[in-house]
Write a protein that holds these residues in place. Structure first.
Motif, PDB file in Angstrom:
ATOM      1  N   GLU A   1       0.834  -1.208   0.000  1.00 29.44           N
ATOM      2  CA  GLU A   1       0.000   0.000   0.000  1.00 29.44           C
ATOM      3  C   GLU A   1       0.866   1.255   0.000  1.00 29.44           C
ATOM      4  O   GLU A   1       0.587   2.227  -0.713  1.00 29.44           O
ATOM      5  CB  GLU A   1      -0.949   0.000   1.200  1.00 29.44           C
ATOM      6  CG  GLU A   1      -1.820   1.230   1.319  1.00 29.44           C
ATOM      7  CD  GLU A   1      -2.802   1.440   0.168  1.00 29.44           C
ATOM      8  OE1 GLU A   1      -3.350   2.554   0.064  1.00 29.44           O
ATOM      9  OE2 GLU A   1      -3.026   0.509  -0.643  1.00 29.44           O
ATOM     10  N   LEU A   2       1.930   1.250   0.790  1.00 31.03           N
ATOM     11  CA  LEU A   2       2.842   2.393   0.801  1.00 31.03           C
ATOM     12  C   LEU A   2       3.497   2.575  -0.567  1.00 31.03           C
ATOM     13  O   LEU A   2       3.620   3.702  -1.058  1.00 31.03           O
ATOM     14  CB  LEU A   2       3.911   2.221   1.882  1.00 31.03           C
ATOM     15  CG  LEU A   2       3.431   2.371   3.321  1.00 31.03           C
ATOM     16  CD1 LEU A   2       4.543   1.981   4.280  1.00 31.03           C
ATOM     17  CD2 LEU A   2       2.942   3.778   3.596  1.00 31.03           C
ATOM     18  N   ASP A   3       3.909   1.479  -1.171  1.00 31.61           N
ATOM     19  CA  ASP A   3       4.495   1.543  -2.517  1.00 31.61           C
ATOM     20  C   ASP A   3       3.484   2.090  -3.516  1.00 31.61           C
ATOM     21  O   ASP A   3       3.817   2.898  -4.382  1.00 31.61           O
ATOM     22  CB  ASP A   3       4.979   0.166  -2.968  1.00 31.61           C
ATOM     23  CG  ASP A   3       6.242  -0.283  -2.267  1.00 31.61           C
ATOM     24  OD1 ASP A   3       6.907   0.549  -1.627  1.00 31.61           O
ATOM     25  OD2 ASP A   3       6.555  -1.493  -2.345  1.00 31.61           O
ATOM     26  N   ARG A   4       2.241   1.638  -3.402  1.00 28.93           N
ATOM     27  CA  ARG A   4       1.194   2.107  -4.307  1.00 28.93           C
ATOM     28  C   ARG A   4       0.981   3.612  -4.135  1.00 28.93           C
ATOM     29  O   ARG A   4       0.939   4.361  -5.099  1.00 28.93           O
ATOM     30  CB  ARG A   4      -0.119   1.371  -4.044  1.00 28.93           C
ATOM     31  CG  ARG A   4      -1.234   1.705  -5.035  1.00 28.93           C
ATOM     32  CD  ARG A   4      -2.558   1.095  -4.635  1.00 28.93           C
ATOM     33  NE  ARG A   4      -3.117   1.690  -3.426  1.00 28.93           N
ATOM     34  CZ  ARG A   4      -3.709   2.882  -3.371  1.00 28.93           C
ATOM     35  NH1 ARG A   4      -3.810   3.622  -4.444  1.00 28.93           N
ATOM     36  NH2 ARG A   4      -4.203   3.341  -2.236  1.00 28.93           N
ATOM     37  N   ARG A   5       0.918   4.049  -2.880  1.00 26.89           N
ATOM     38  CA  ARG A   5       0.721   5.481  -2.615  1.00 26.89           C
ATOM     39  C   ARG A   5       1.919   6.303  -3.060  1.00 26.89           C
ATOM     40  O   ARG A   5       1.760   7.405  -3.554  1.00 26.89           O
ATOM     41  CB  ARG A   5       0.443   5.712  -1.136  1.00 26.89           C
ATOM     42  CG  ARG A   5      -0.906   5.220  -0.715  1.00 26.89           C
ATOM     43  CD  ARG A   5      -1.165   5.505   0.733  1.00 26.89           C
ATOM     44  NE  ARG A   5      -2.432   4.929   1.147  1.00 26.89           N
ATOM     45  CZ  ARG A   5      -3.013   5.228   2.285  1.00 26.89           C
ATOM     46  NH1 ARG A   5      -2.457   6.073   3.134  1.00 26.89           N
ATOM     47  NH2 ARG A   5      -4.168   4.659   2.597  1.00 26.89           N
ATOM     48  N   ALA A   6       3.125   5.773  -2.870  1.00 24.26           N
ATOM     49  CA  ALA A   6       4.332   6.490  -3.276  1.00 24.26           C
ATOM     50  C   ALA A   6       4.357   6.675  -4.779  1.00 24.26           C
ATOM     51  O   ALA A   6       4.835   7.691  -5.282  1.00 24.26           O
ATOM     52  CB  ALA A   6       5.586   5.747  -2.806  1.00 24.26           C
ATOM     53  N   GLY A   7       3.814   5.727  -5.510  1.00 20.24           N
ATOM     54  CA  GLY A   7       3.754   5.841  -6.956  1.00 20.24           C
ATOM     55  C   GLY A   7       2.787   6.897  -7.429  1.00 20.24           C
ATOM     56  O   GLY A   7       2.856   7.356  -8.564  1.00 20.24           O
ATOM     57  N   GLN A   8       1.900   7.333  -6.548  1.00 20.18           N
ATOM     58  CA  GLN A   8       0.915   8.348  -6.895  1.00 20.18           C
ATOM     59  C   GLN A   8       1.384   9.760  -6.564  1.00 20.18           C
ATOM     60  O   GLN A   8       0.756  10.728  -6.939  1.00 20.18           O
ATOM     61  CB  GLN A   8      -0.402   8.080  -6.150  1.00 20.18           C
ATOM     62  CG  GLN A   8      -1.075   6.810  -6.594  1.00 20.18           C
ATOM     63  CD  GLN A   8      -2.327   6.526  -5.778  1.00 20.18           C
ATOM     64  OE1 GLN A   8      -2.642   7.233  -4.831  1.00 20.18           O
ATOM     65  NE2 GLN A   8      -3.032   5.470  -6.151  1.00 20.18           N
ATOM     66  N   VAL A   9       2.505   9.861  -5.839  1.00 28.05           N
ATOM     67  CA  VAL A   9       3.005  11.154  -5.426  1.00 28.05           C
ATOM     68  C   VAL A   9       3.724  11.817  -6.593  1.00 28.05           C
ATOM     69  O   VAL A   9       4.562  11.209  -7.255  1.00 28.05           O
ATOM     70  CB  VAL A   9       3.982  11.018  -4.230  1.00 28.05           C
ATOM     71  CG1 VAL A   9       4.622  12.331  -3.881  1.00 28.05           C
ATOM     72  CG2 VAL A   9       3.250  10.427  -3.039  1.00 28.05           C
ATOM     73  N   GLU A  10       3.410  13.071  -6.848  1.00 23.19           N
ATOM     74  CA  GLU A  10       4.073  13.827  -7.899  1.00 23.19           C
ATOM     75  C   GLU A  10       5.112  14.746  -7.271  1.00 23.19           C
ATOM     76  O   GLU A  10       4.847  15.381  -6.260  1.00 23.19           O
ATOM     77  CB  GLU A  10       3.048  14.654  -8.680  1.00 23.19           C
ATOM     78  CG  GLU A  10       2.083  13.824  -9.467  1.00 23.19           C
ATOM     79  CD  GLU A  10       1.128  14.683 -10.265  1.00 23.19           C
ATOM     80  OE1 GLU A  10       1.502  15.811 -10.650  1.00 23.19           O
ATOM     81  OE2 GLU A  10       0.003  14.217 -10.507  1.00 23.19           O
ATOM     82  N   ALA A  11       6.273  14.816  -7.876  1.00 26.32           N
ATOM     83  CA  ALA A  11       7.315  15.712  -7.398  1.00 26.32           C
ATOM     84  C   ALA A  11       7.044  17.118  -7.923  1.00 26.32           C
ATOM     85  O   ALA A  11       6.702  17.305  -9.091  1.00 26.32           O
ATOM     86  CB  ALA A  11       8.677  15.222  -7.877  1.00 26.32           C
ATOM     87  N   HIS A  12       7.188  18.101  -7.041  1.00 26.27           N
ATOM     88  CA  HIS A  12       7.004  19.507  -7.420  1.00 26.27           C
ATOM     89  C   HIS A  12       8.261  20.275  -7.082  1.00 26.27           C
ATOM     90  O   HIS A  12       8.788  20.169  -5.979  1.00 26.27           O
ATOM     91  CB  HIS A  12       5.818  20.115  -6.647  1.00 26.27           C
ATOM     92  CG  HIS A  12       4.503  19.457  -6.971  1.00 26.27           C
ATOM     93  ND1 HIS A  12       3.835  19.727  -8.134  1.00 26.27           N
ATOM     94  CD2 HIS A  12       3.758  18.550  -6.300  1.00 26.27           C
ATOM     95  CE1 HIS A  12       2.710  19.017  -8.156  1.00 26.27           C
ATOM     96  NE2 HIS A  12       2.654  18.294  -7.049  1.00 26.27           N
TER      97      HIS A  12
END
Length: 64
Positions: free
Chosen positions: A49-60
């Protein structure tokens, strides 16, 4: 709660021997084994789940 399971005879004999050596019932042996497996499954699922959520994070902006 009661469950019936079928296991390999060789494993069953080893479980009986180890449970006796450890001074616990066969039921307690299996309950402890199930608890440990559930902990591993929960941990794996949490990591997934953490990996899945990390994949959804966009770098700004800059990472520097």
């Amino acid at each position: 709660m009661r469950h019936s399971v079928s296991i390999d005879e060789e494993i069953g004999k080893e479980v009986e021997a180890v449970a006796e050596e450890e001074g616990i019932s066969i039921s307690e042996f299996y309950a402890r084994a199930a608890e440990q497996q559930l902990k591993r499954v929960r941990q794996r699922r949490a990591i997934e789940e953490l990996d899945r959520r990390a994949g959804q994070v966009e770098a700004h902006g800059d990472a520097d």
